[in-house]
Write a protein that holds these residues in place. Sequence first.
Motif, PDB file in Angstrom:
ATOM      1  N   UNK A 158       5.392  -6.004  13.054  1.00  0.00           N
ATOM      2  CA  UNK A 158       6.251  -5.891  14.223  1.00  0.00           C
ATOM      3  C   UNK A 158       7.455  -5.002  13.930  1.00  0.00           C
ATOM      4  N   UNK A 159       7.890  -4.247  14.951  1.00  0.00           N
ATOM      5  CA  UNK A 159       9.098  -3.439  14.829  1.00  0.00           C
ATOM      6  C   UNK A 159       8.950  -2.165  14.040  1.00  0.00           C
ATOM      7  N   UNK A 160       7.740  -1.822  13.638  1.00  0.00           N
ATOM      8  CA  UNK A 160       7.506  -0.590  12.876  1.00  0.00           C
ATOM      9  C   UNK A 160       6.646   0.373  13.684  1.00  0.00           C
ATOM     10  N   UNK A 161       6.869   1.672  13.440  1.00  0.00           N
ATOM     11  CA  UNK A 161       6.151   2.695  14.177  1.00  0.00           C
ATOM     12  C   UNK A 161       5.119   3.413  13.334  1.00  0.00           C
ATOM     13  N   UNK A 162       5.113   4.750  13.425  1.00  0.00           N
ATOM     14  CA  UNK A 162       4.110   5.566  12.736  1.00  0.00           C
ATOM     15  C   UNK A 162       4.529   5.729  11.273  1.00  0.00           C
ATOM     16  N   UNK A 163       4.318   4.694  10.494  1.00  0.00           N
ATOM     17  CA  UNK A 163       4.843   4.591   9.145  1.00  0.00           C
ATOM     18  C   UNK A 163       5.995   3.603   9.144  1.00  0.00           C
ATOM     19  N   UNK A 164       6.181   2.922   8.014  1.00  0.00           N
ATOM     20  CA  UNK A 164       7.150   1.836   7.961  1.00  0.00           C
ATOM     21  C   UNK A 164       8.497   2.316   7.425  1.00  0.00           C
ATOM     22  N   UNK A 165       9.562   1.776   7.993  1.00  0.00           N
ATOM     23  CA  UNK A 165      10.918   2.062   7.532  1.00  0.00           C
ATOM     24  C   UNK A 165      11.433   0.991   6.567  1.00  0.00           C
ATOM     25  N   UNK A 166      11.173  -0.259   6.867  1.00  0.00           N
ATOM     26  CA  UNK A 166      11.740  -1.343   6.075  1.00  0.00           C
ATOM     27  C   UNK A 166      11.146  -1.351   4.676  1.00  0.00           C
ATOM     28  N   UNK A 167      12.016  -1.415   3.663  1.00  0.00           N
ATOM     29  CA  UNK A 167      11.548  -1.438   2.281  1.00  0.00           C
ATOM     30  C   UNK A 167      10.573  -2.584   2.049  1.00  0.00           C
ATOM     31  N   UNK A 168      10.907  -3.758   2.586  1.00  0.00           N
ATOM     32  CA  UNK A 168      10.052  -4.922   2.366  1.00  0.00           C
ATOM     33  C   UNK A 168       8.651  -4.681   2.916  1.00  0.00           C
ATOM     34  N   UNK A 169       8.549  -4.007   4.060  1.00  0.00           N
ATOM     35  CA  UNK A 169       7.236  -3.735   4.647  1.00  0.00           C
ATOM     36  C   UNK A 169       6.461  -2.701   3.840  1.00  0.00           C
ATOM     37  N   UNK A 170       7.149  -1.674   3.345  1.00  0.00           N
ATOM     38  CA  UNK A 170       6.474  -0.683   2.508  1.00  0.00           C
ATOM     39  C   UNK A 170       6.008  -1.291   1.199  1.00  0.00           C
ATOM     40  N   UNK A 171       6.827  -2.141   0.610  1.00  0.00           N
ATOM     41  CA  UNK A 171       6.438  -2.806  -0.632  1.00  0.00           C
ATOM     42  C   UNK A 171       5.226  -3.701  -0.392  1.00  0.00           C
ATOM     43  N   UNK A 172       5.262  -4.446   0.712  1.00  0.00           N
ATOM     44  CA  UNK A 172       4.130  -5.316   1.039  1.00  0.00           C
ATOM     45  C   UNK A 172       2.862  -4.498   1.276  1.00  0.00           C
ATOM     46  N   UNK A 173       3.014  -3.340   1.940  1.00  0.00           N
ATOM     47  CA  UNK A 173       1.844  -2.491   2.172  1.00  0.00           C
ATOM     48  C   UNK A 173       1.260  -1.997   0.861  1.00  0.00           C
ATOM     49  N   UNK A 174       2.101  -1.459  -0.034  1.00  0.00           N
ATOM     50  CA  UNK A 174       1.587  -0.949  -1.305  1.00  0.00           C
ATOM     51  C   UNK A 174       0.928  -2.063  -2.126  1.00  0.00           C
ATOM     52  N   UNK A 175       1.486  -3.251  -2.108  1.00  0.00           N
ATOM     53  CA  UNK A 175       0.867  -4.364  -2.831  1.00  0.00           C
ATOM     54  C   UNK A 175      -0.487  -4.718  -2.239  1.00  0.00           C
ATOM     55  N   UNK A 176      -0.560  -4.701  -0.910  1.00  0.00           N
ATOM     56  CA  UNK A 176      -1.827  -4.995  -0.244  1.00  0.00           C
ATOM     57  C   UNK A 176      -2.869  -3.942  -0.576  1.00  0.00           C
ATOM     58  N   UNK A 177      -2.477  -2.664  -0.521  1.00  0.00           N
ATOM     59  CA  UNK A 177      -3.397  -1.578  -0.845  1.00  0.00           C
ATOM     60  C   UNK A 177      -3.836  -1.657  -2.302  1.00  0.00           C
ATOM     61  N   UNK A 178      -2.885  -1.922  -3.201  1.00  0.00           N
ATOM     62  CA  UNK A 178      -3.198  -2.021  -4.629  1.00  0.00           C
ATOM     63  C   UNK A 178      -4.237  -3.114  -4.881  1.00  0.00           C
ATOM     64  N   UNK A 179      -4.041  -4.279  -4.288  1.00  0.00           N
ATOM     65  CA  UNK A 179      -4.966  -5.399  -4.459  1.00  0.00           C
ATOM     66  C   UNK A 179      -6.332  -5.076  -3.863  1.00  0.00           C
ATOM     67  N   UNK A 180      -6.320  -4.455  -2.692  1.00  0.00           N
ATOM     68  CA  UNK A 180      -7.568  -4.109  -2.002  1.00  0.00           C
ATOM     69  C   UNK A 180      -8.406  -3.143  -2.842  1.00  0.00           C
TER      70      UNK A 180
END
Length: 639
Positions: free
Chosen positions: A607-629
């Motif tokens: 929620x609250x994010x557009x074409x790419x994430x601004x919030x550091x916490x969301x980017x960190x969560x994305x990279x962790x999710x991608x890394x695990x995947x």
Amino acid sequence: MGILLALPAVAATAQAPVPIEAFVAANRLHSPRLSPDGAHVAITADLGEGHHALVIHRTGDMHRTALLRLPRFELPTQVAWVGNTRLVLAKGRKLGSREAPIPTGDIIATDADGKNQKYLFGYQQTLRTAGVEAGFGYIEGVPATPNGRFYMRRLSRGTQRSQLYDVDAGNATGRLVADIDVKDLQFTLDPRGVPRFASGTDDNDRPLLFIADEQGRNWMPVVPDAPGMAWTPYAFSADGTRVFGLQAINGGPSSLVVSSPDGRERRVLAHHALRSVSDIEWAAAPAEPFAAVIDDGRPRATYIDAQSADAVLHQALSNTFPDHYVAYADHSRDGNRSLLYVSSDRDPGSWYLFDRAQSKASLLLSSREGLDTARMGERRAFRFRASDGMELEGFMTLPAGVTTPAGLPTVVMPHGGPHAIRDDWAFDQDAQFLASRGYLVLQVNYRGSGGRGRAFVEAGYLKWGTRVQDDILEGLRWTIAQGYADGNRVCAYGASFGAYSALMLAARAPDQIKCTAGFAGIYDLKMMYAKGDIRSTQYGNNYLVRAIGRDEAALAAASPTTLAARITAPVLLVHGEIDERAPIAQARAMRAALERAGRAPEWMAVAGEGHGFYADANNIAFYRTLETFLARHIGPPTP
């Protein structure tokens, strides 16, 4: 020539794994501009969470003199000094971190100490001159001698005109200096401030060029010298006797050329058979090109005269920063001080102030805080021939310390766009993150990519789901044949068009692609005509017709949503809920199609994010999710 470096002291620390946070924090400084006297530097800073500011420092001690915060999702898109202590900035809007900012047309002036701020022009403000209505403002340039004024291109809704004003940044008054009844044209001015050329494209992306007389009046269209010839003026020489520009023949790569003031008698200064000129290096004084930058693998400066003082100095500076490219970002008016941008495939870049009198380069700013560049991987260019004979290029990013890749788990990462965008040698955050986790990252500049001329861009039209994907797959197979990649451990990942491509690759090569991840992607081509901001303008609609066509059967055949049953690999879909470029309806349609096929994807909607994430916490969560995947399906590649 000896050049002294002034660097801050750095304490020795033990090596540690590269944290995700370091990648998220990189590249937060952009587009610095040096004041005419070299005493101040203004830089755009990403403050995080969608907030940006213009930050001004004294170059002598890097004391911050001003911090101009802009509303959330707004940022400076242009900055120009109109005097030693006053500057103007144009604002833009950027709803997602992976989209280009869209100018809003607002222009603001401020002093270097942050005082005397003034909203000069935009849809909320008129110039204090009779007959100048509010509209869209664009900073077109500044006079050769700073005088507190700047040139502003004015557009307004509902008009087909392009107008140029000479504007006083102190009292917001202006005078009209050019007016053409064609919209969205850019002006090229001579050293006197007289507009001589106007160039742009029409709604069908066809080039337009007009020329004026020596008084900047009586505009006439320029007829190409020969069929297939395209020439775009860039700037006049300091004495006004020559014009520098870019020239392309039959849609091929652009060359740097010089001509007489009327655009005739053109002479090629720099050319490459495959690559267009990507940038120009300008001498400090007089302000004229001394080199063209050509990205043939690594960027290189092609000197117009290798024996000139500017070329010799640039070569000496380049030798001072081995394995980096040194670019002149700006110069003081007297030519003594220059702002250097020093970057590489492993380094997102730092800015140095070079003093010619002292032959000394001092570090001012760095965009790599917390990122250990020694632990980044090499980006290595490669070439191969596609099955139809077309020579194609790309980049492999190797894990740090790997010099001879052999049988590495591989992530295929198509770039976004897709048209007129390309992957290059510069630091790539996604690629370096994946390489730091032990993957070989493969990026192919498929047909439609930029940097090779208009014909190469158009070669990707109407081929998003076919030839473009073939180019990427053939690049992957070439990499496997060389022994670099492990053909049994390949995943695809991309953002925007790259996400579309990642899903298409999984559909077209289910035996090759073991998993696929899409971030902020387009998955239903027909939906692009109904949702998203591309369709909001006539130019955007025409682009869609050129790029993907109107044939509904063809759109369906080239859409991952239609091909979901062919995608046997696990899928990760990541999307921002307020994405305007690729609305979340795209990701929801893809998820539904996969669920109908009995292969529900992993899902991350924010929620609250557009074409790419601004919030550091969301980017960190994305990279962790991608890394695990990725590790679950083709890894883990590292201990």
